[in-house]
Design a protein around this motif. Structure first.
Motif, mmCIF file in Angstrom:
data_model
loop_
_atom_site.group_PDB
_atom_site.id
_atom_site.type_symbol
_atom_site.label_atom_id
_atom_site.label_comp_id
_atom_site.label_asym_id
_atom_site.label_seq_id
_atom_site.Cartn_x
_atom_site.Cartn_y
_atom_site.Cartn_z
ATOM 1 N N ALA A 9 8.962 9.190 6.318
ATOM 2 C CA ALA A 9 7.646 9.391 6.931
ATOM 3 C C ALA A 9 7.022 8.061 7.332
ATOM 4 O O ALA A 9 6.431 7.936 8.414
ATOM 5 C CB ALA A 9 6.728 10.139 5.961
ATOM 6 N N LEU A 10 7.160 7.056 6.476
ATOM 7 C CA LEU A 10 6.566 5.746 6.743
ATOM 8 C C LEU A 10 7.189 5.110 7.983
ATOM 9 O O LEU A 10 6.475 4.640 8.887
ATOM 10 C CB LEU A 10 6.763 4.845 5.527
ATOM 11 C CG LEU A 10 6.073 3.484 5.568
ATOM 12 C CD1 LEU A 10 4.567 3.645 5.439
ATOM 13 C CD2 LEU A 10 6.606 2.589 4.447
ATOM 14 N N VAL A 11 8.506 5.086 8.058
ATOM 15 C CA VAL A 11 9.181 4.485 9.211
ATOM 16 C C VAL A 11 8.866 5.269 10.486
ATOM 17 O O VAL A 11 8.616 4.692 11.550
ATOM 18 C CB VAL A 11 10.701 4.421 8.965
ATOM 19 C CG1 VAL A 11 11.436 3.996 10.233
ATOM 20 C CG2 VAL A 11 11.012 3.458 7.824
ATOM 21 N N SER A 57 0.834 -1.207 0.000
ATOM 22 C CA SER A 57 0.000 0.000 0.000
ATOM 23 C C SER A 57 0.868 1.255 0.000
ATOM 24 O O SER A 57 0.512 2.269 -0.628
ATOM 25 C CB SER A 57 -0.941 0.004 1.206
ATOM 26 O OG SER A 57 -0.232 -0.079 2.423
ATOM 27 N N ALA A 58 2.014 1.226 0.684
ATOM 28 C CA ALA A 58 2.890 2.397 0.707
ATOM 29 C C ALA A 58 3.374 2.736 -0.697
ATOM 30 O O ALA A 58 3.373 3.908 -1.112
ATOM 31 C CB ALA A 58 4.065 2.152 1.644
ATOM 32 N N LEU A 112 -3.849 1.823 7.197
ATOM 33 C CA LEU A 112 -4.120 3.212 6.842
ATOM 34 C C LEU A 112 -2.925 4.118 7.126
ATOM 35 O O LEU A 112 -2.776 5.177 6.514
ATOM 36 C CB LEU A 112 -5.352 3.704 7.607
ATOM 37 C CG LEU A 112 -5.856 5.108 7.299
ATOM 38 C CD1 LEU A 112 -6.187 5.254 5.819
ATOM 39 C CD2 LEU A 112 -7.072 5.437 8.150
ATOM 40 N N PHE A 113 -2.049 3.707 8.045
ATOM 41 C CA PHE A 113 -0.880 4.531 8.374
ATOM 42 C C PHE A 113 0.037 4.745 7.179
ATOM 43 O O PHE A 113 0.897 5.630 7.198
ATOM 44 C CB PHE A 113 -0.089 3.881 9.515
ATOM 45 C CG PHE A 113 -0.481 4.351 10.887
ATOM 46 C CD1 PHE A 113 -1.810 4.553 11.216
ATOM 47 C CD2 PHE A 113 0.475 4.582 11.855
ATOM 48 C CE1 PHE A 113 -2.168 4.984 12.477
ATOM 49 C CE2 PHE A 113 0.126 5.021 13.128
ATOM 50 C CZ PHE A 113 -1.204 5.221 13.435
ATOM 51 N N THR A 114 -0.102 3.933 6.125
ATOM 52 C CA THR A 114 0.730 4.160 4.939
ATOM 53 C C THR A 114 0.362 5.467 4.242
ATOM 54 O O THR A 114 1.088 5.900 3.331
ATOM 55 C CB THR A 114 0.606 2.990 3.947
ATOM 56 O OG1 THR A 114 -0.772 2.767 3.633
ATOM 57 C CG2 THR A 114 1.191 1.718 4.534
ATOM 58 N N GLY A 172 -5.465 12.490 -0.869
ATOM 59 C CA GLY A 172 -4.595 11.376 -0.523
ATOM 60 C C GLY A 172 -5.221 10.458 0.507
ATOM 61 O O GLY A 172 -5.080 9.231 0.435
ATOM 62 N N TYR A 173 -5.926 11.045 1.459
ATOM 63 C CA TYR A 173 -6.616 10.233 2.462
ATOM 64 C C TYR A 173 -7.690 9.368 1.801
ATOM 65 O O TYR A 173 -7.859 8.192 2.158
ATOM 66 C CB TYR A 173 -7.229 11.142 3.516
ATOM 67 C CG TYR A 173 -7.920 10.398 4.632
ATOM 68 C CD1 TYR A 173 -7.190 9.800 5.648
ATOM 69 C CD2 TYR A 173 -9.306 10.283 4.670
ATOM 70 C CE1 TYR A 173 -7.820 9.115 6.673
ATOM 71 C CE2 TYR A 173 -9.938 9.595 5.688
ATOM 72 C CZ TYR A 173 -9.193 9.018 6.678
ATOM 73 O OH TYR A 173 -9.830 8.324 7.688
ATOM 74 N N GLY A 174 -8.406 9.945 0.841
ATOM 75 C CA GLY A 174 -9.388 9.148 0.110
ATOM 76 C C GLY A 174 -8.733 8.025 -0.665
ATOM 77 O O GLY A 174 -9.227 6.892 -0.682
#
Length: 405
Positions: free
Chosen positions: A310-312, A100-101, A286-288, A275-277
């Protein structure tokens, strides 16, 4: 005896490769949010693979729902940890998170080109589906986490706090006030501990080291950001702070990330909500969404570097606090006072999410009767017909494109 552990009779000695492949399959197919993810995990690792039994799995889920952070990713990390050690935990996180990321980083790259009428229509459709999905989250969380007048009042007070003083400090203050209110007003007999017979996943020494690292980063990153004008450091601090303060589910990260990214002017509300959508249309946690934000903001570094950092940063606090809690969860969960404080925090996060639903989601998206009708239709599909979120996202994006003609 700490719960959140692997039963002595469970198969041991798995490999990181085995864990990676198992979670990669789930990372490519797990739609529907954290509750659905936990259902997929149970089917795959309790029923089919038998890495853990039902009692230990239920207790592991209880621990991760108690802690800040993304519950489904924390459960997955713990399952990989129990199966193949530290590398197994990292393999589980990578397999479940990276699909997803990468999709959201690709969307961030394409979003730069969505400047024409069709692109703007697509983005508006994604913003409309964000209204429906967050409204569904508020509705479901309010029913389960605010079942009485006391907790409903805590949620309402939290909404008033953050709407009257929209800032990161107000959000932190609301969470602390909710914990205090819950501690005073929401006590009841503590839940009895589970039966004995499990082996700890993490030693107390590792747990203490993880807690020290969690606190050092939580305090140290803001200090470094204050003294060093480094965009990548500011990006890491914003995401780490958001990940450290999220209770109650992935959707609650929305107001925290908006405060971190939109308020300073790193990204505008429209692109943030688009982006949230889009994050609702991809499998996995969802955190991705943080990868999309890291790829969208201007840091002077390549897009993929910002996305990775940002992901990490957003996942790291949840994994550290999980490692810190694993050796001591049995003692912690016995306390009626700790459970009461957690009830207050859970009610508070409902209020935070309700405030975000109003501003910026509603105020920045619903401008015409048609917008309202499409948002209500999406909400009805999600709540009444149980339509998968990715289908609702596709329908809303199509409607946005149609309206652009």
């Amino acid at each position: 005896m700490p719960p959140a552990a692997i039963p002595d009779a469970a198969p041991r000695g798995g490999t990181p490769r085995e864990v990676l492949l198992a979670f990669l399959k789930l990372g490519l197919t797990c739609f529907g949010g954290p509750v659905a993810h936990l259902g997929y995990f149970r089917q795959e690792f309790v029923v089919r693979r038998r890495w853990i039994d039902d009692a230990a799995y239920a207790d592991l889920v209880g621990l991760c729902q108690f802690l800040p952070g993304p519950a489904s990713s924390q459960v997955g990390f713990a399952l990989g940890l129990g199966r193949a050690g530290a590398w197994g935990g990292l393999a589980a996180w990578a397999g479940f998170t990276l699909p997803s990321a990468l999709l959201l980083v690709a969307f961030a790259a394409l979003a730069d080109r969505l400047a024409g009428p069709l692109g703007l229509g697509l983005l508006h459709g994604l913003k409309l589906v964000a209204v429906a999905i967050v409204a569904q989250a508020v509705w479901g969380m309010a029913r389960s986490l605010c079942p009485d007048g006391t907790r409903a009042a805590i949620a309402a007070a939290a909404s008033l706090i953050v709407l009257s003083a929209p800032s990161a400090a107000a959000q932190i203050g609301a969470i602390l006030a909710g914990a205090l209110a819950g501690w005073r007003l929401c006590r009841r007999p503590a839940t009895p501990p589970p039966p004995d017979g499990t082996t700890p996943l993490v030693s107390p020494r590792v747990g203490i080291a993880a807690l020290a690292a969690y606190l050092a980063l939580l305090v140290g990153l803001p200090l470094l950001t204050h003294f060093l004008a480094a965009p990548l450091l500011a990006l890491a601090e914003s995401c780490y702070r958001a990940g450290a303060l999220v209770f109650g589910g992935g959707h609650v990260v929305l107001p925290l990330l908006r405060e971190a990214f939109v308020t300073p002017g790193w990204i505008d509300d429209g692109r943030f909500l688009a982006g949230y959508g889009a994050a609702q249309a991809v499998p996995g946690p969802l955190f991705t969404f943080a990868a999309y934000l890291g790829a969208s903001v201007e840091t002077g570094a390549p897009r993929l570097v910002g996305a990775t950092l940002a992901l990490v940063s957003i996942f790291l606090p949840g994994l550290l606090i999980l490692l810190a809690a694993l050796p001591f969860w049995h003692q912690l969960r016995r306390g009626a006072q700790a459970q009461a404080a957690m009830r207050g925090i859970n009610a508070t996060v409902v209020g935070l999410l309700a405030a975000a639903l109003y501003d910026p989601i509603w105020t920045g998206t619903i401008h015409t009767p048609t917008d309202l009708a499409l948002a209500l239709a999406g909400f009805a599909l999600l709540t009444m017909t149980r339509t998968p979120p990715w289908i609702v996202v596709a329908l809303s994006a199509t409607a946005g494109l149609a309206l652009s003609f």
